[in-house]
Design a protein around this motif. Structure first.
Motif, short mmCIF file in Angstrom:
data_model
loop_
_atom_site.label_atom_id
_atom_site.label_comp_id
_atom_site.label_asym_id
_atom_site.label_seq_id
_atom_site.Cartn_x
_atom_site.Cartn_y
_atom_site.Cartn_z
N SER A 177 -8.84 -0.45 -6.29
CA SER A 177 -7.53 -1.03 -6.05
C SER A 177 -7.03 -1.80 -7.26
O SER A 177 -5.87 -1.82 -7.55
N ASP A 189 -7.07 -7.60 1.05
CA ASP A 189 -6.36 -6.34 0.89
C ASP A 189 -6.41 -5.43 2.11
O ASP A 189 -5.65 -4.48 2.21
N TYR A 240 -4.11 -1.93 3.08
CA TYR A 240 -4.67 -0.58 3.12
C TYR A 240 -4.34 0.08 4.45
O TYR A 240 -3.92 1.25 4.50
N ALA A 297 -2.42 -2.57 -3.73
CA ALA A 297 -2.24 -3.69 -2.79
C ALA A 297 -1.26 -4.74 -3.29
O ALA A 297 -0.89 -5.64 -2.53
N ARG A 328 2.92 -5.04 -2.28
CA ARG A 328 2.35 -3.69 -2.24
C ARG A 328 3.16 -2.72 -3.09
O ARG A 328 4.35 -2.93 -3.36
#
Length: 210
Positions: free
Chosen positions: A2, A37, A41, A156, A201
């Motif tokens: 990420s 996070d 997700y 994220a 995001r």
């Protein structure tokens, strides 16, 4: 994966051993560095709209944080594969129990050991900045997805927030900028259908063209 290392666009100087070294050194505490996070997700996976029984790849899966949400989306009858170049990341995923949500495979996403047209979707978190040849590599992701299948490019945090985290400005050649990403996807067998770049995001969704 990420977190973006800030290396920017990869070209001929791409060093897979260097990428593996970078992530290997951080694998053990990767999840603890980004503990909040999970909901992002899950939301991103939900926007893929996966159906029970679907087959999906988490490309560059890192410690596998997307795998539980992907498994929940496709159900027990679906197929979930997590592929990553770094063995230590896959070990961390297994130790976190995420191997129960999907098959963990050590693989380079530029040469996937997956049959052509066998998947319904690809989820890729923080991957695009690490692709050595973005157009060719996105074309490889398109190869393994059926026509009409989907791609999610996720992070994220948004581009501006990520740049601030690394103490650098946004640059015009950022691959994730919509003006760059849309034609890049189009040249690689994908059609972008939505684009969100917010502080909390980044999510670009695309559909595999026939």
């Amino acid at each position: 994966m990420s977190e973006n290392t800030g290396r920017g666009r990869q070209t001929k100087e791409y060093d897979p051993a260097g990428v593996q070294e970078f992530f290997a050194a951080r694998a053990a505490d990767w999840d603890s560095r980004f503990p909040d996070d999970g909901p992002a997700y899950a939301t991103a996976v939900a926007e893929l709209g996966l159906r029970p029984g679907a087959a999906v790849l988490d490309a560059g899966c890192g410690t596998g944080r997307a795998l539980p949400a992907l498994r929940a989306a496709v159900g027990a009858g679906g197929v979930v594969v997590g592929a990553d170049l770094t063995a230590e990341m896959l070990t961390a995923a297994a130790e976190a129990g995420r191997g129960r949500a999907g098959l963990l495979v050590r693989a380079d996403v530029s040469r996937l050991p997956i049959r052509t047209g066998s998947l319904d979707a690809v989820f890729a978190a923080g991957l695009i900045a690490h692709l050595p040849q973005p157009a060719e590599n996105l074309r490889e992701l398109a190869r393994v997805v059926r026509p009409g299948g989907q791609l999610a490019l996720f992070h994220a945090v948004g581009r501006a927030a990520l740049a601030a985290r690394h103490g650098r400005p946004l640059t015009p050649d950022d691959l994730r900028a919509e003006a760059n990403l849309r034609p890049l996807l189009a040249s690689s067998g994908w059609r972008m259908v939505s684009y969100v770049d917010e502080d909390t995001r980044f999510l670009a969704l695309a559909v595999r063209e026939d």
